[in-house]
Design an enzyme around this catalytic site. Structure first.
Site, PDB file in Angstrom:
ATOM      1  N   ASP A 239       0.685  -1.284   0.003  1.00 23.09           N
ATOM      2  CA  ASP A 239       0.024   0.089   0.092  1.00 23.09           C
ATOM      3  C   ASP A 239       0.806   1.275  -0.131  1.00 23.09           C
ATOM      4  O   ASP A 239       1.597   1.498   0.825  1.00 23.09           O
ATOM      5  CB  ASP A 239      -0.853  -0.077   1.149  1.00 23.09           C
ATOM      6  N   GLU A 241      -0.168   4.334  -0.959  1.00 23.57           N
ATOM      7  CA  GLU A 241      -1.401   5.222  -1.028  1.00 23.57           C
ATOM      8  C   GLU A 241      -1.708   5.336  -2.313  1.00 23.57           C
ATOM      9  O   GLU A 241      -1.057   5.620  -3.381  1.00 23.57           O
ATOM     10  CB  GLU A 241      -0.798   6.548  -0.499  1.00 23.57           C
ATOM     11  N   ASN A 242      -3.090   5.411  -2.375  1.00 24.90           N
ATOM     12  CA  ASN A 242      -3.788   5.560  -3.689  1.00 24.90           C
ATOM     13  C   ASN A 242      -3.641   4.662  -4.620  1.00 24.90           C
ATOM     14  O   ASN A 242      -3.618   4.786  -6.096  1.00 24.90           O
ATOM     15  CB  ASN A 242      -3.538   7.054  -4.475  1.00 24.90           C
ATOM     16  N   GLY A 316      -4.145   4.260   5.465  1.00 22.34           N
ATOM     17  CA  GLY A 316      -3.216   5.681   6.026  1.00 22.34           C
ATOM     18  C   GLY A 316      -4.334   6.679   6.373  1.00 22.34           C
ATOM     19  O   GLY A 316      -3.883   7.432   7.156  1.00 22.34           O
ATOM     20  N   ASP A 317      -5.599   6.755   5.902  1.00 21.30           N
ATOM     21  CA  ASP A 317      -6.553   7.441   6.244  1.00 21.30           C
ATOM     22  C   ASP A 317      -7.784   6.973   7.341  1.00 21.30           C
ATOM     23  O   ASP A 317      -8.785   7.631   7.280  1.00 21.30           O
ATOM     24  CB  ASP A 317      -7.224   8.437   4.951  1.00 21.30           C
TER      25      ASP A 317
END
Length: 495
Positions: A239, A241-242, A316-317
């Protein structure tokens, strides 16, 4: 990952082109070993340190990750009075003192409030705060929901269900920017889903999606929204991010295999325009390289923009819609060599996950399940094959509708009229009073059960006990899920 993501669990390994770790045969047997564990001569973090890539975070609820470590592994809090207890090791370099947890939590339920960093840097994991994807704080893992054994010694993993997660946003020594690091985790390879995001590793410090390259974490699961591998999953991916990446390109990587060992080693390594995924069986054998090459060919990943927070069981979010089980993991500073990762894998295998004792992954046992209070059997009424039929207790008579098999994936199956169904927590329920029924087997966590050495049977998803309603003993009394409290109506034996 961000709000739109629905990644699974990532299992990543280092830059291993020819793993040379010694294959250590998995031990067998079903007896919990009494007495203190013997200290290890080396732990994974000793191996990393000697190779010049020391651990800067080391988390485990099952064992010490340094040969000299004699501190606390994690903390539990009990529901009856909200007091806490630190769970340490039975000896320096040894296994978790699970007996202390059992005694402290007897007659009530406990959650894991903190997972301590053994590296000495204070990178402890606590409940994750609110993030861009989900409000918080997240729920805490039920302390006895993931029982296991190491070389016959009882221990507990961290059972992540949707809404559960841990984090540290103010870390010390974790890689940032494009600096190199290595990560590994030992996971339950049969506990996963297609949600976002069962991660362990490096994430944003503000709990938001800050764009491409701001994360570098191990992911494990079977979502296909971003990257994916061969077969139906689960896959180890990164992962970043995005994007959940199985290779250099977004999407499919035929060399990233379905990996579903009961105990799975997952590793991710990353440096300047180079990263790797490695994986293997945490009970035997060596590592395989699932990917080794350049960063994804999308802008924002070269150079990386890592921020240095640590997450477990979330994105992460704070995306937290996942299932998974974590036993141990570390993060290092520096890009570990192939020989180092091979030695770490050999150390994990030698720890003896699943050897001895009775755990959710033991499998292979078939017979009647007797309710201790009444002596009656867990029964599929009238040998029903209709999904949703609630199970009960009834006089034992040796029929197929009272013959259950505890499979290697933790299911409890019953076969009537040629149809095999699974014991099931109805509607994926995780609250007291959830009905227990039969349902076509589907591989979900609400059909996975841990048969524990203390006589309880707990749902892998909920951590709740299989419970005879109202403590009754009559034929036809129905079964439910309920908080484990030590009553005889929650005691069972599989013969």
């Amino acid at each position: 990952m961000g709000r739109a993501q629905r990644p699974g669990r990532l299992r990543t390994l280092g830059r291993l082109t020819a793993a040379t770790a010694l294959a250590v045969a998995a031990l067998t047997g079903y007896t919990i070993t009494a007495g203190p564990a013997q200290a290890a001569s080396q732990g994974p973090c000793d191996i990393y340190a000697s190779a010049g890539t020391p651990c800067v975070a080391a988390h485990s609820t099952t064992r010490a990750l340094y040969a000299s470590y004699s501190g606390n592994l994690y903390q539990v809090r009990r529901a009856s009075d909200n007091t806490t207890l630190n769970i340490g090791v039975t000896s320096a370099g040894g296994y978790a003192n699970a007996a202390a947890q059992d005694s402290f939590c007897a007659g009530t339920s406990c959650v894991i409030t903190e997972i301590y960093d053994q590296s000495g840097r204070g990178n402890n994991l606590t409940d994750a705060p609110a993030g861009g994807a989900q409000p918080g704080p997240d729920k805490l893992a039920v302390a006895n929901a993931a029982p296991t054994t190491l070389d016959g010694h009882e221990a507990y993993g961290v059972a992540i269900i949707p809404g559960t997660g841990y984090r540290d946003d103010a870390t010390n020594g974790i890689a940032t920017g494009d600096n190199p690091e290595s990560e590994y985790a030992v996971l339950d390879g049969q506990d996963y889903n297609g949600g976002c995001c069962f991660d362990y590793g490096n994430a944003e410090t503000n709990n938001n999606d800050d764009g491409n390259g701001t994360m570098e974490a191990i992911y494990f699961g079977n979502i296909k929204v971003w990257g994916y591998g061969a077969g139906n999953g689960p896959w180890i991916m990164a992962d970043m991010e995005n994007g959940l990446y199985s290779g250099a390109n977004a999407g499919y990587n035929a060399n990233d295999p379905t990996t579903n060992y009961r105990y799975t080693t997952a590793m991710v390594e990353g440096g300047a325009n180079q990263w790797d995924i490695l994986g293997g069986n945490a009970q035997s054998g060596t590592l395989a390289t699932d990917y080794s090459g350049t960063r994804p060919n999308v802008s924002g990943y070269n150079p990386m923009h890592k921020q240095g927070a640590i997450i477990l069981g979330i994105g992460g979010d704070n995306s937290d819609g996942v299932d998974g089980t974590f036993y141990e993991g570390v993060m290092t500073t520096g890009y570990a060599s192939a020989s180092t990762e091979a030695a770490v894998q050999a150390n994990i295998v030698a720890a003896g996950y699943g050897a001895g004792g009775t755990t959710g992954g033991g499998g292979g046992t078939t017979g009647e399940i007797h309710a201790t209070a009444s002596g009656r059997c867990l029964d599929d009424p009238n040998a029903s094959t209709t999904g949703g039929t609630r199970v009960q207790i009834y006089d034992c008579w040796g029929g197929a509708n009272q013959t259950w098999t505890h499979t290697s994936s933790g299911q409890l199956t019953v076969t009537d009229s040629g149809t095999t169904d699974c014991l099931d927590a109805y509607g994926n329920g995780t609250t007291n009073g959830t009905k227990v029924d039969i349902w076509p087997c589907n591989g979900q966590a609400n059909q996975q059960w841990n048969i524990n050495s203390n006589g309880t049977i707990t749902g892998a998803q909920s951590g709740l006990c299989l419970d005879v309603e109202g403590g009754a003993t009559a034929n036809g009394t129905l079964i439910q899920l309920y908080t484990c409290w030590g009553g005889t109506n929650q005691q069972w034996s599989l013969s």
